[in-house]
Design an enzyme around this catalytic site. Structure first.
Site, mmCIF file in Angstrom:
data_model
loop_
_atom_site.group_PDB
_atom_site.id
_atom_site.type_symbol
_atom_site.label_atom_id
_atom_site.label_comp_id
_atom_site.label_asym_id
_atom_site.label_seq_id
_atom_site.Cartn_x
_atom_site.Cartn_y
_atom_site.Cartn_z
ATOM 1 N N GLY A 10 25.038 31.761 -27.026
ATOM 2 C CA GLY A 10 25.889 32.672 -27.794
ATOM 3 C C GLY A 10 27.048 31.907 -28.384
ATOM 4 O O GLY A 10 27.121 30.681 -28.303
ATOM 5 N N GLY A 12 31.424 32.494 -30.052
ATOM 6 C CA GLY A 12 32.571 33.363 -30.232
ATOM 7 C C GLY A 12 33.718 32.598 -30.829
ATOM 8 O O GLY A 12 33.587 31.418 -31.181
ATOM 9 N N PHE A 14 36.378 31.648 -29.374
ATOM 10 C CA PHE A 14 37.010 30.726 -28.441
ATOM 11 C C PHE A 14 36.054 29.655 -27.930
ATOM 12 O O PHE A 14 36.433 28.840 -27.115
ATOM 13 C CB PHE A 14 37.584 31.502 -27.246
ATOM 14 N N VAL A 17 28.674 28.813 -26.662
ATOM 15 C CA VAL A 17 28.062 28.856 -25.334
ATOM 16 C C VAL A 17 26.637 28.334 -25.415
ATOM 17 O O VAL A 17 25.838 28.798 -26.229
ATOM 18 C CB VAL A 17 28.078 30.288 -24.765
ATOM 19 N N LYS A 36 30.711 26.685 -22.015
ATOM 20 C CA LYS A 36 31.464 27.182 -23.163
ATOM 21 C C LYS A 36 32.332 26.035 -23.654
ATOM 22 O O LYS A 36 33.116 25.459 -22.889
ATOM 23 C CB LYS A 36 32.331 28.382 -22.781
ATOM 24 N N ASP A 131 40.994 42.544 -22.609
ATOM 25 C CA ASP A 131 39.916 42.714 -23.592
ATOM 26 C C ASP A 131 38.646 43.262 -22.932
ATOM 27 O O ASP A 131 37.550 42.754 -23.153
ATOM 28 C CB ASP A 131 39.615 41.387 -24.295
#
Length: 357
Positions: A10, A12, A14, A17, A36, A131
């Protein structure tokens, strides 16, 4: 710690991954592990996540951090955080893959109890997640809840000076009234977000259906309107939501109190997966944060920098709507937002939100 980067899982704002494959057998490595990664030059958010996860070890409902390291890849220095792999994907995926895009109440109760256990541990440890949403709730191979993505998390202490930082943390659809009007985000804000999540998995739709961000913020921050409670939910469920979604944060129940609520008190929080899990070579397309959509993904090893150092699109949008400045008065601030109109956007869809801080 010797490992090599595997296929992408995945991505994002930040970090990207990927699977992390140990080069040799070691008790330090999990057989199911992801990494990550973020450019070392803008890795403060990922470092923050690692520090917090190190202080939250020992809770089964929180994703486990397995270490960190620096690597050089394609001429770039990367900061890497090794994490437990949640093979069940995100709760967002489970909801989308269910037949009618909502979960039966017995599953809602189980997931809610597991989330409360994780939130109680986070809060008693002195942190606010900031979050909580479906994309940040991962599932283990047997359906265990794993709260993830602590990049926006912070210490729970709140001071008067925090009100004037004009700092928005998290995803607007899940923001609490006090966050919108005062910039105040403490443990009750996580409880508000929890209520939004519970209502969403019970109905299959976000709790707010506004197409204008200014009207949404005005509704959340200054109006009396509450999110719609699912009609199909039991009276116990509706009462539980009332305890989470009070406009006054002082009237919201704590995670510890909610664990004793009849909606979850007698529940076993074990949930069996009923959908296909993510496999190597078939990365999840579920966004891990509001920046996580294809247009923001680079084909190389670069990642989006921490938005502590970059002006986020939503923050800039809010500044534009308010003549480029913030008012210290919540009422004036909200009036400024709704008094002017920006470009029309579809704000009801969760993947259109942007994490800002």
């Amino acid at each position: 710690m010797d490992w090599v980067r595997g296929e992408a899982v995945g991505h994002g704002s930040f970090g990207k991954v990927s699977f992390a494959i140990p080069t040799k057998k070691s008790t330090l490595f999990s057989p199911s592990m992801v990494v990550k990664s973020s450019s070392a030059s803008c890795s403060s958010t990922l470092m923050n996540e690692k520090i917090i996860l190190n202080e939250l070890t020992g809770c089964p409902q929180i994703i486990n951090c397995l270490g960190d390291s620096y690597t050089y890849e394609n001429g770039e220095k990367l900061y890497n955080v090794l994490l437990e792999y949640a093979s069940g994907g995100a709760l967002f995926d489970k909801l989308n893959n269910s037949g009618d895009r909502r979960l039966p109440e017995f599953e809602v109760r189980k997931y809610t109890k597991a989330l409360l256990k994780g939130l109680h541990y986070i809060h008693k440890s002195g942190y606010v997640h900031c979050d909580i949403k479906l994309q940040n709730i991962l599932l283990g191979d047997e359906g265990q809840v794993k709260i993830a993505d602590f990049g926006l998390a912070k210490r729970s202490e709140f001071t008067e000076d925090d009100k004037f930082r004009c700092e928005l943390r998290g995803t607007p659809l899940y923001m609490s009234p006090e966050m919108v009007t005062e910039g105040e985000q403490d443990t009750p804000s996580d409880i508000w977000a929890l209520g939004c999540v519970v209502a969403e998995i019970a109905t299959g739709s976000p709790v707010w259906r506004c197409t204008d961000i200014a009207k949404l913020l005005m509704t959340i921050g200054a109006g009396d309107q509450l999110p719609d409670f699912p009609e199909n939910l039991s009276e116990e469920g509706k009462d539980f939501l009332e305890k989470c979604l009070s406009k006054d944060p002082k009237k919201r129940w704590t995670a510890e109190m909610l664990l004793e609520h009849p909606f979850v008190a007698d529940q076993d929080d074990t949930v069996t997966l009923a959908y296909e899990t993510c496999e190597p070579g078939n990365p999840s397309t579920s966004p891990r944060c509001p920046f996580d959509f294809p247009d923001w993904v680079s084909n190389d090893s670069s990642v989006t920098c921490s938005i502590t150092s970059l002006p986020s699109p939503v923050f800039q949008e809010l500044m534009n709507l308010n003549d480029g400045s913030w008012s210290t008065s919540p009422v004036e601030r909200l009036r400024g937002l709704v008094g002017q109109r920006g470009p029309e956007s579809e704000w009801s869809a969760d993947d259109g939100w942007v994490s800002v801080r």
